[in-house]
Design an enzyme around this catalytic site. Structure first.
Site, PDB file in Angstrom:
ATOM      1  N   ASP A  90       0.829  -1.210   0.000  1.00 29.07           N
ATOM      2  CA  ASP A  90       0.000   0.000   0.000  1.00 29.07           C
ATOM      3  C   ASP A  90       0.859   1.254   0.000  1.00 29.07           C
ATOM      4  O   ASP A  90       1.794   1.385   0.807  1.00 29.07           O
ATOM      5  CB  ASP A  90      -0.853   0.044   1.279  1.00 29.07           C
ATOM      6  CG  ASP A  90      -2.258  -0.479   1.054  1.00 29.07           C
ATOM      7  OD1 ASP A  90      -2.762  -0.394  -0.079  1.00 29.07           O
ATOM      8  OD2 ASP A  90      -2.851  -0.971   2.035  1.00 29.07           O
ATOM      9  N   LYS A 120      -0.366  -0.592  -4.276  1.00 29.52           N
ATOM     10  CA  LYS A 120      -1.822  -0.399  -4.281  1.00 29.52           C
ATOM     11  C   LYS A 120      -2.105   1.011  -3.781  1.00 29.52           C
ATOM     12  O   LYS A 120      -1.405   1.509  -2.899  1.00 29.52           O
ATOM     13  CB  LYS A 120      -2.505  -1.436  -3.381  1.00 29.52           C
ATOM     14  CG  LYS A 120      -4.008  -1.177  -3.187  1.00 29.52           C
ATOM     15  CD  LYS A 120      -4.743  -2.366  -2.592  1.00 29.52           C
ATOM     16  CE  LYS A 120      -4.767  -2.410  -1.093  1.00 29.52           C
ATOM     17  NZ  LYS A 120      -5.373  -1.227  -0.431  1.00 29.52           N
ATOM     18  N   GLU A 122      -5.581   3.974  -3.159  1.00 33.89           N
ATOM     19  CA  GLU A 122      -7.033   4.106  -3.020  1.00 33.89           C
ATOM     20  C   GLU A 122      -7.566   5.218  -3.924  1.00 33.89           C
ATOM     21  O   GLU A 122      -6.953   6.281  -4.029  1.00 33.89           O
ATOM     22  CB  GLU A 122      -7.381   4.431  -1.555  1.00 33.89           C
ATOM     23  CG  GLU A 122      -6.993   3.318  -0.599  1.00 33.89           C
ATOM     24  CD  GLU A 122      -7.363   3.608   0.855  1.00 33.89           C
ATOM     25  OE1 GLU A 122      -7.998   4.653   1.141  1.00 33.89           O
ATOM     26  OE2 GLU A 122      -7.009   2.778   1.717  1.00 33.89           O
ATOM     27  N   GLU A 189     -13.875  -2.914  -1.505  1.00 30.68           N
ATOM     28  CA  GLU A 189     -14.053  -3.081  -0.054  1.00 30.68           C
ATOM     29  C   GLU A 189     -15.443  -2.637   0.384  1.00 30.68           C
ATOM     30  O   GLU A 189     -15.891  -1.517   0.103  1.00 30.68           O
ATOM     31  CB  GLU A 189     -12.979  -2.276   0.699  1.00 30.68           C
ATOM     32  CG  GLU A 189     -13.122  -2.413   2.215  1.00 30.68           C
ATOM     33  CD  GLU A 189     -11.889  -1.997   3.006  1.00 30.68           C
ATOM     34  OE1 GLU A 189     -10.844  -1.688   2.416  1.00 30.68           O
ATOM     35  OE2 GLU A 189     -11.989  -1.994   4.248  1.00 30.68           O
TER      36      GLU A 189
HETATM   37  O1  KIV Z   1      -4.591  -2.176   4.310  1.00 25.73           O
HETATM   38  C1  KIV Z   1      -5.258  -3.209   4.102  1.00 25.73           C
HETATM   39  O2  KIV Z   1      -5.176  -4.207   4.837  1.00 25.73           O
HETATM   40  C2  KIV Z   1      -6.169  -3.225   2.965  1.00 25.73           C
HETATM   41  C3  KIV Z   1      -7.108  -4.386   2.837  1.00 25.73           C
HETATM   42  C4  KIV Z   1      -8.195  -4.273   3.833  1.00 25.73           C
HETATM   43  C5  KIV Z   1      -7.623  -4.546   1.470  1.00 25.73           C
HETATM   44  O3  KIV Z   1      -6.175  -2.326   2.175  1.00 25.73           O
END
Ligand code: KIV
Length: 271
Positions: A90, A120, A122, A189
């Protein structure tokens, strides 16, 4: 470990093939070497070094405080344990929304310093330029729509998203943006199952759901929740596969009792 494991090293192309073949994708979070090794040895397809580390590892209330340096630390610990899974990291809050150059620099740092396989982030249309710039450097990007925890102060709650027509419509449009721009997958989500099913039918890239029902191409859960190491979180979508908090509490209590009673260490446990 005698079980026969799927020998394929997981890449973004393999995930695409899995969607086409109707084979479900299993993804879990991990933030450290020991947990990542268990997941990889067990045959997980994708490990997400999620910014949920901010909650489950650091004890913050939201995902907002975690930094890029901290994400890189977690990601490099995970990478050292992994032989087969695809590792996605992330981009933390504040490291990609400002402008596309910042998004690219943050992603390059993650890839270079941790050895991860993709990032990843958002959002949909509003982060399109950032995604394009990251992709231009050859870095695979996974999108994330629906409940996006980095925007918790905008939403105000962690309840199901896109129940109203206008928000559902925006989510459908955003999923097309993410597909067209070149994301390799989208996390959905906490949205209605029927909407997640519609996105999954419309886009050619794999969708991975969390609280988004069964009509998606794969599922993701936060590891610490699904093994029952956390206990304060009870959403409907969470299936707990173990009660590790209870198991560990029992082990720690036994250890304390053995030390206090002078039972540990015994003669065989010393030099
Ligand atoms: O940070 C995380 O764990 C997530 C998942 C909930 C998809 O983004």
């Amino acid at each position: 470990m005698s079980e026969k494991k799927d020998p394929r090293k997981i890449t973004t192309h393999v995930l695409q093939e899995m969607k086409q073949a109707g084979e479900k994708i299993a993804m879990l979070t991990a933030y450290d070497f020991s947990m990542a090794r268990v997941l990889d040895d067990a045959g997980i397809d994708v490990i997400l070094v999620g910014d949920s580390a901010s909650n489950v590892m650091a004890g913050h209330e939201t995902t907002l405080p975690i930094t890029l340096d901290q994400m890189i630390y977690h990601a490099s610990s995970v990478i050292r344990a992994v032989n087969r899974a695809l590792v996605v990291v992330d981009l933390p809050f504040g490291t990609y929304q400002g402008n596309s150059k910042e998004a690219l620099n943050s992603s390059i740092r993650i890839m270079k310093e941790s050895g991860a396989h993709g990032v990843k982030l958002e959002g949909g249309k509003e982060v399109e330029d950032s995604i394009k710039r990251i992709l231009s450097a050859g870095i695979p990007v996974m999108g994330h729509l629906g409940l996006t925890p980095q925007s918790i102060y905008k939403f105000g709650t962690y309840t199901v998203r896109a129940k109203e027509e206008a928000e559902a419509q925006k989510l459908l449009e955003d999923s097309s943006v993410l597909e067209e721009v070149g994301c390799f997958s989208i996390v959905l989500e906490k949205i209605p199952a029927a909407l997640a099913g519609e996105v999954t039918k419309r886009v050619s890239i794999p969708t991975i759901g969390i609280g988004a029902g069964s009509q998606v191409d794969g599922q993701v859960l936060v590891l610490h929740d699904m093994i029952g190491l956390t206990y304060e979180f009870h959403p409907r979508f969470l299936r707990r596969y173990a009660n590790i908090y209870q198991e560990m509490t029992g082990a720690v209590k036994s250890y304390i009792a053995d030390v206090k009673s002078k039972d540990f260490p015994n003669e065989k446990e010393q030099y």
